[in-house]
Design a protein around this motif. Structure first.
Motif, PDB file in Angstrom:
ATOM      1  N   UNK A 161       0.829  -1.201   0.000  1.00  0.00           N
ATOM      2  CA  UNK A 161       0.000   0.000   0.000  1.00  0.00           C
ATOM      3  C   UNK A 161       0.869   1.259   0.000  1.00  0.00           C
ATOM      4  N   UNK A 162       1.866   1.307   0.858  1.00  0.00           N
ATOM      5  CA  UNK A 162       2.744   2.471   0.910  1.00  0.00           C
ATOM      6  C   UNK A 162       3.543   2.634  -0.382  1.00  0.00           C
ATOM      7  N   UNK A 163       3.957   1.524  -0.963  1.00  0.00           N
ATOM      8  CA  UNK A 163       4.679   1.569  -2.230  1.00  0.00           C
ATOM      9  C   UNK A 163       3.775   2.134  -3.334  1.00  0.00           C
ATOM     10  N   UNK A 164       2.526   1.698  -3.375  1.00  0.00           N
ATOM     11  CA  UNK A 164       1.577   2.193  -4.379  1.00  0.00           C
ATOM     12  C   UNK A 164       1.300   3.683  -4.169  1.00  0.00           C
ATOM     13  N   UNK A 165       1.133   4.100  -2.920  1.00  0.00           N
ATOM     14  CA  UNK A 165       0.897   5.521  -2.636  1.00  0.00           C
ATOM     15  C   UNK A 165       2.107   6.352  -3.072  1.00  0.00           C
ATOM     16  N   UNK A 166       3.299   5.867  -2.767  1.00  0.00           N
ATOM     17  CA  UNK A 166       4.513   6.577  -3.177  1.00  0.00           C
ATOM     18  C   UNK A 166       4.625   6.675  -4.695  1.00  0.00           C
ATOM     19  N   UNK A 167       4.285   5.593  -5.390  1.00  0.00           N
ATOM     20  CA  UNK A 167       4.356   5.612  -6.860  1.00  0.00           C
ATOM     21  C   UNK A 167       3.355   6.610  -7.434  1.00  0.00           C
ATOM     22  N   UNK A 168       2.138   6.629  -6.883  1.00  0.00           N
ATOM     23  CA  UNK A 168       1.141   7.588  -7.364  1.00  0.00           C
ATOM     24  C   UNK A 168       1.563   9.028  -7.067  1.00  0.00           C
ATOM     25  N   UNK A 169       2.139   9.238  -5.910  1.00  0.00           N
ATOM     26  CA  UNK A 169       2.603  10.572  -5.539  1.00  0.00           C
ATOM     27  C   UNK A 169       3.708  11.037  -6.484  1.00  0.00           C
ATOM     28  N   UNK A 170       4.658  10.174  -6.757  1.00  0.00           N
ATOM     29  CA  UNK A 170       5.742  10.542  -7.674  1.00  0.00           C
ATOM     30  C   UNK A 170       5.206  10.790  -9.088  1.00  0.00           C
ATOM     31  N   UNK A 171       4.229   9.989  -9.515  1.00  0.00           N
ATOM     32  CA  UNK A 171       3.638  10.219 -10.843  1.00  0.00           C
ATOM     33  C   UNK A 171       2.978  11.592 -10.900  1.00  0.00           C
ATOM     34  N   UNK A 172       2.320  11.966  -9.820  1.00  0.00           N
ATOM     35  CA  UNK A 172       1.669  13.283  -9.781  1.00  0.00           C
ATOM     36  C   UNK A 172       2.698  14.407  -9.777  1.00  0.00           C
ATOM     37  N   UNK A 173       3.780  14.226  -9.025  1.00  0.00           N
ATOM     38  CA  UNK A 173       4.810  15.261  -8.939  1.00  0.00           C
ATOM     39  C   UNK A 173       5.539  15.470 -10.262  1.00  0.00           C
ATOM     40  N   UNK A 174       5.677  14.413 -11.042  1.00  0.00           N
ATOM     41  CA  UNK A 174       6.457  14.504 -12.276  1.00  0.00           C
ATOM     42  C   UNK A 174       5.590  14.753 -13.512  1.00  0.00           C
ATOM     43  N   UNK A 175       4.290  14.903 -13.314  1.00  0.00           N
ATOM     44  CA  UNK A 175       3.406  15.174 -14.451  1.00  0.00           C
ATOM     45  C   UNK A 175       3.644  16.586 -14.931  1.00  0.00           C
ATOM     46  N   UNK A 176       3.779  16.747 -16.239  1.00  0.00           N
ATOM     47  CA  UNK A 176       3.982  18.067 -16.824  1.00  0.00           C
ATOM     48  C   UNK A 176       2.626  18.687 -17.099  1.00  0.00           C
ATOM     49  N   UNK A 177       2.476  19.935 -16.713  1.00  0.00           N
ATOM     50  CA  UNK A 177       1.250  20.651 -17.012  1.00  0.00           C
ATOM     51  C   UNK A 177       1.541  21.702 -18.072  1.00  0.00           C
ATOM     52  N   UNK A 178       0.632  21.847 -19.023  1.00  0.00           N
ATOM     53  CA  UNK A 178       0.885  22.823 -20.103  1.00  0.00           C
ATOM     54  C   UNK A 178       0.850  24.241 -19.638  1.00  0.00           C
TER      55      UNK A 178
END
Length: 178
Positions: A161-178
């Motif tokens: 669960x913590x690994x999945x939360x961390x992966x989702x958090x990192x995906x959100x942090x690294x998402x590029x916004x236009x």
């Protein structure tokens, strides 16, 4: 749109070169359109033809309305301002071209850095899973604890669960916004 924006600094520099050589803005747009391949060249040729009928500023503003891209709007603003106020336009157009090149370079750098961060996040998310699998595969006591005891299943579930939360958090942090 991305290819058009990437070609825009070069096309604006071609307009500036023509202006420096003494051409009028309509002729400079036509020359830049002839020298620029693809949709941007077609757009510039269309603006030059339309300028003969409705005036350069109106033709440029119509282009900005049809191609609602930040670079096009900035280029049209510089060209229109020069056409309305007179004076040397080439320097302003060169400045806009330089600004657009810098914007493109910054966007490319941001994409590269975000890609590196996503790769690091993937390694960080997968490493505990690989370690758990390796440890459980090499030592039967670890496998018994993780898969056959209530405490082990709880630890494994909490870790996943913590690994999945961390992966989702990192995906959100690294998402590029236009």
């Amino acid at each position: 749109d991305a290819r058009l924006q990437a070609a825009l600094p070069g096309a604006l520099e071609a307009v500036a070169r023509s202006l420096r050589s003494g051409a009028g803005l309509q002729a400079a747009l036509a020359e830049a359109g002839a020298a620029t391949p693809g949709p941007l060249g077609e757009d510039l040729r269309h603006v030059a033809r339309a300028a003969a009928a409705v005036g350069v500023v109106d033709a440029l503003e119509d282009w900005a309305g049809r191609r609602s891209l930040p670079g096009v709007r900035l280029g049209v603003a510089a060209l229109s301002l020069g056409a309305e106020t007179g004076g040397p336009q080439a320097r302003a157009v060169d400045g806009v071209a330089t600004t657009l090149r810098m914007r493109l370079a910054v966007a490319a750098e941001a994409r590269a850095l975000a890609s590196q961060a996503r790769a690091s996040a993937a390694v960080i998310a997968v490493a505990p899973l690989l370690f758990c699998g390796l440890a459980a595969g090499t030592d039967p006591r670890i496998a018994d604890f993780l898969f056959r005891s209530a405490a082990g299943v709880t630890v494994l579930a909490a870790g996943l669960l913590l690994d999945a939360i961390g992966a989702l958090w990192m995906a959100r942090l690294t998402r590029l916004t236009p």
